[in-house]
Design an enzyme around this catalytic site. Structure first.
Site, PDB file in Angstrom:
ATOM      1  CB  CYS A 118     -24.156 -35.108   4.180  1.00 27.55           C
ATOM      2  SG  CYS A 118     -23.713 -33.398   4.524  1.00 27.55           S
TER       3      CYS A 118
ATOM      4  CG  ASP B 148     -21.734 -32.460   8.130  1.00 27.11           C
ATOM      5  OD1 ASP B 148     -21.467 -32.494   6.925  1.00 27.11           O
ATOM      6  OD2 ASP B 148     -22.874 -32.681   8.576  1.00 27.11           O
ATOM      7  CG  ASP B 149     -20.810 -29.413   4.962  1.00 29.53           C
ATOM      8  OD1 ASP B 149     -20.999 -30.613   4.739  1.00 29.53           O
ATOM      9  OD2 ASP B 149     -21.679 -28.538   4.737  1.00 29.53           O
TER      10      ASP B 149
ATOM     11  CG  HIS C  70     -27.440 -37.873   5.827  1.00 25.05           C
ATOM     12  ND1 HIS C  70     -28.809 -37.765   5.901  1.00 25.05           N
ATOM     13  CD2 HIS C  70     -26.986 -36.607   5.620  1.00 25.05           C
ATOM     14  CE1 HIS C  70     -29.165 -36.506   5.728  1.00 25.05           C
ATOM     15  NE2 HIS C  70     -28.075 -35.790   5.554  1.00 25.05           N
TER      16      HIS C  70
ATOM     17  CG  ASP D 120     -19.434 -34.932   5.176  1.00 28.03           C
ATOM     18  OD1 ASP D 120     -18.696 -33.916   5.198  1.00 28.03           O
ATOM     19  OD2 ASP D 120     -20.640 -34.889   5.483  1.00 28.03           O
ATOM     20  CG  HIS D 121     -18.868 -33.202   1.468  1.00 22.99           C
ATOM     21  ND1 HIS D 121     -19.148 -31.942   1.946  1.00 22.99           N
ATOM     22  CD2 HIS D 121     -19.944 -33.963   1.782  1.00 22.99           C
ATOM     23  CE1 HIS D 121     -20.341 -31.944   2.517  1.00 22.99           C
ATOM     24  NE2 HIS D 121     -20.843 -33.164   2.437  1.00 22.99           N
TER      25      HIS D 121
END
Length: 561
Positions: free
Chosen positions: A78, A39-40, A132, A328-329
């Site tokens: 997200c 995540d992130d 999510h 996710d990014h």
């Protein structure tokens, strides 16, 4: 003699039949899938040539994988990103730009990646943050559509945003920076540790199963707050930390493109800094500490990845399991004066992406040899791994769905028509299997597309995360090997449609000269002649391609490219 000859021939035929049957069985057996999602996580990893971060277990995986160096998310937040790559549809198709709708009701009953594997005989399992949580996945992580059993969520996540961060005076706070003594935490553990334990349990339970499995493990870190075991900070002495190479807001950056990192401002330790809105800046010593804690969080996730991969080895499944690791990014660490995600810059949209398949991305290991032995980051192992097979072509997270289906031997997922709201199963991405088998091929005509919504031209409190009803502008961005080009255009939230002729602002960066995307060249070109021609394109992706070609020719004529 004749009898002996006949017997010998019969014996060879029998052995060949058995061997042939085993070979056929081995070839026809579906590969398992282990999909690891951080995540992130930006590509701040050793295998992406980062000189600071210690990530030996992910680097080891990368050394045996095909590693995509230009992979991009479709929206840098997200919920929309996860729904996008798990359905292989763009946010304008899922109609999810915030966290407040369920695509099956709001847009279309789209088949998801795990659902497709489930429909083809797989046991599908979810651990941690894959979809999510909340309305965006129908408060069920899309169970039972996507998963064979209810998804697992770690009990300790309940305390993630509570006052559990101990200050120097012993008081507890809800901070951004939150290194902890794990034994003092509620339940005596942390969410990603619990995720790892559950993933290990599931892998052991799948050993000997007659059905192939699709297991996705979603780690919560390095997402804020940086609530991680305190020992990981020792890997990154504060005196060794440096600021982002471009920590100032670019002079030519339009206001609509800037993200004011409001989620960070809500943390108690950041509130104590009394920062001005929207630019700050954050004091340099605190910037260094944010970067230190982010890097430490990456090493913490790396250890969890290593433990899961070692278990895959221990249960004898590494040779017939496809392993994918992505995020996710990305996440800004002070570049452009920004923090968090919420933008179209590379630091927010670029993600790590690597795919391992024995015999394809790397040679099969010798019998008895370990593929993924665990590496303790706290030991001075001095392990140096190769970078794997590198792909420099631009790809998208949308591409993971059709690629995994192909690598696992499932029926191909066809490309979506436009529009595709009534089609349950199709992809708006591309099948990367050929690139995985031939990673040296560079497709200079490949593009990735990202987008980000804004409520207005000016910077507001809700600029980072506007609700759908408040969106008035959409930033559509195209990334090639040479350029990033973004148009901020009018947007109709009722019909989820852009007006490509209503241009509010634009960004154009030449990456060979400006890899950090700090010098916006958009205003150096005339745009009026473009509006009528490109506003009638069948889709915004085609419109941006045409704009990109126009600017590319203009740059060449001016000797800038």
């Amino acid at each position: 003699m004749n009898v002996m000859f006949v017997f010998t021939c019969w014996w060879f035929v029998f052995i060949f039949h058995l061997l042939g049957r085993d070979v056929f069985a081995a070839k026809s057996k579906n590969f398992n899938v282990l999909y690891l999602i951080a995540d992130d996580l930006r590509p701040t990893l050793g295998c992406y040539s980062d000189p600071v971060v210690k990530s030996p277990n992910i680097d080891q995986l990368a050394s045996l994988s095909v590693v995509f160096h230009n992979a991009y998310a479709q929206q840098a937040v997200c919920g929309p990103s996860r729904v996008s790559f798990l359905t292989s549809r763009r946010p304008d198709t899922t109609k999810l730009y915030d966290f407040n709708s369920y695509w099956r009701v709001h847009a279309g009953n789209y088949t998801t990646l795990p659902q497709y594997f489930k429909s083809n005989g797989y046991t599908t399992l979810s651990v941690g943050k894959v979809f999510h949580p909340g309305i965006a996945s129908n408060h069920s992580d899309d169970y039972p559509y996507s998963w064979s059993v209810p998804p697992y969520h770690p009990p300790s996540f309940e305390y993630e945003k509570r006052k559990v961060c101990k200050d120097k005076d012993g008081t507890l706070h809800s901070n951004l920076l939150c290194p902890v003594n794990v034994s003092e935490m509620p339940l005596g553990t942390l969410p990603d540790m619990e995720n790892t334990e559950e993933a290990i349990r599931l892998l052991r339970s799948m050993k000997g199963s007659q059905k192939p499995f699709f297991l996705s493990v979603g780690f919560y870190k390095p997402h804020i707050p940086f609530r991680i075991p305190q020992e990981y900070l020792k890997l990154y002495p504060i005196e060794n930390m440096t600021l982002a190479p471009d920590p100032d807001v670019p002079k030519k950056l339009p206001d609509v493109a800037y993200n004011p990192w409001t989620d960070i401002r809500k943390r108690e330790d950041v509130q104590a800094l009394n920062l001005s809105f929207p630019y700050g800046p954050i004091p340099k010593d605190f910037q260094l500490r944010i970067r230190q804690h982010y890097f430490a969080s990456v090493s913490y996730v790396d250890a969890q990845v290593g433990k899961i991969l070692q278990t895959l080895d221990d249960v004898g499944l590494a040779k017939n399991t496809i392993v994918v690791l992505s995020s996710d990014h990305g996440w800004s660490l002070g570049e452009h004066g920004e923090w968090a995600k919420y933008s179209n810059f590379d630091v927010a949209t670029r993600v790590p992406l690597m795919v391992y398949k024995a015999g394809v991305s790397s040679r099969r290991s010798r019998p008895g040899a370990k593929t993924f032995p665990f590496i303790d980051v706290f030991q001075d192992t001095r392990e140096h791994f190769g970078k794997g097979k590198i792909v420099n072509s631009v790809v998208e997270l949308l591409d993971v769905f059709p690629t995994l289906a192909n690598l696992a031997g499932l029926p191909s997922v066809h490309h979506c028509p436009s529009p595709s709201f009534k089609m349950d199963l199709c992809t708006e991405g591309s099948n990367l299997a050929n690139l995985i088998r031939n990673p040296k091929h560079l497709n200079r005509e490949a593009y990735s597309f990202s987008q980000y919504p804004r409520p207005s031209d000016s910077i507001q409190e809700n600029s980072d995360l506007p609700n759908l009803a408040d969106i008035r502008i959409m930033g559509y961005s195209i990334r090639s090997n040479d350029y990033r080009y973004t148009l901020w255009v009018g947007f109709d939230p009722l019909h989820c449609k852009p007006n490509m002729t209503e241009i509010h602002a634009g960004e154009l960066y030449i990456l060979t000269e400006d890899p950090g995307q700090d010098n916006n060249l958009f205003d150096e070109f005339g745009h009026a002649a473009l509006l009528n021609k490109f506003g009638t394109m069948p889709s915004w992706t085609e419109s941006l391609k045409q704009h990109m070609m126009y600017f590319s020719s203009g740059l060449k004529s001016k000797g800038l490219s």
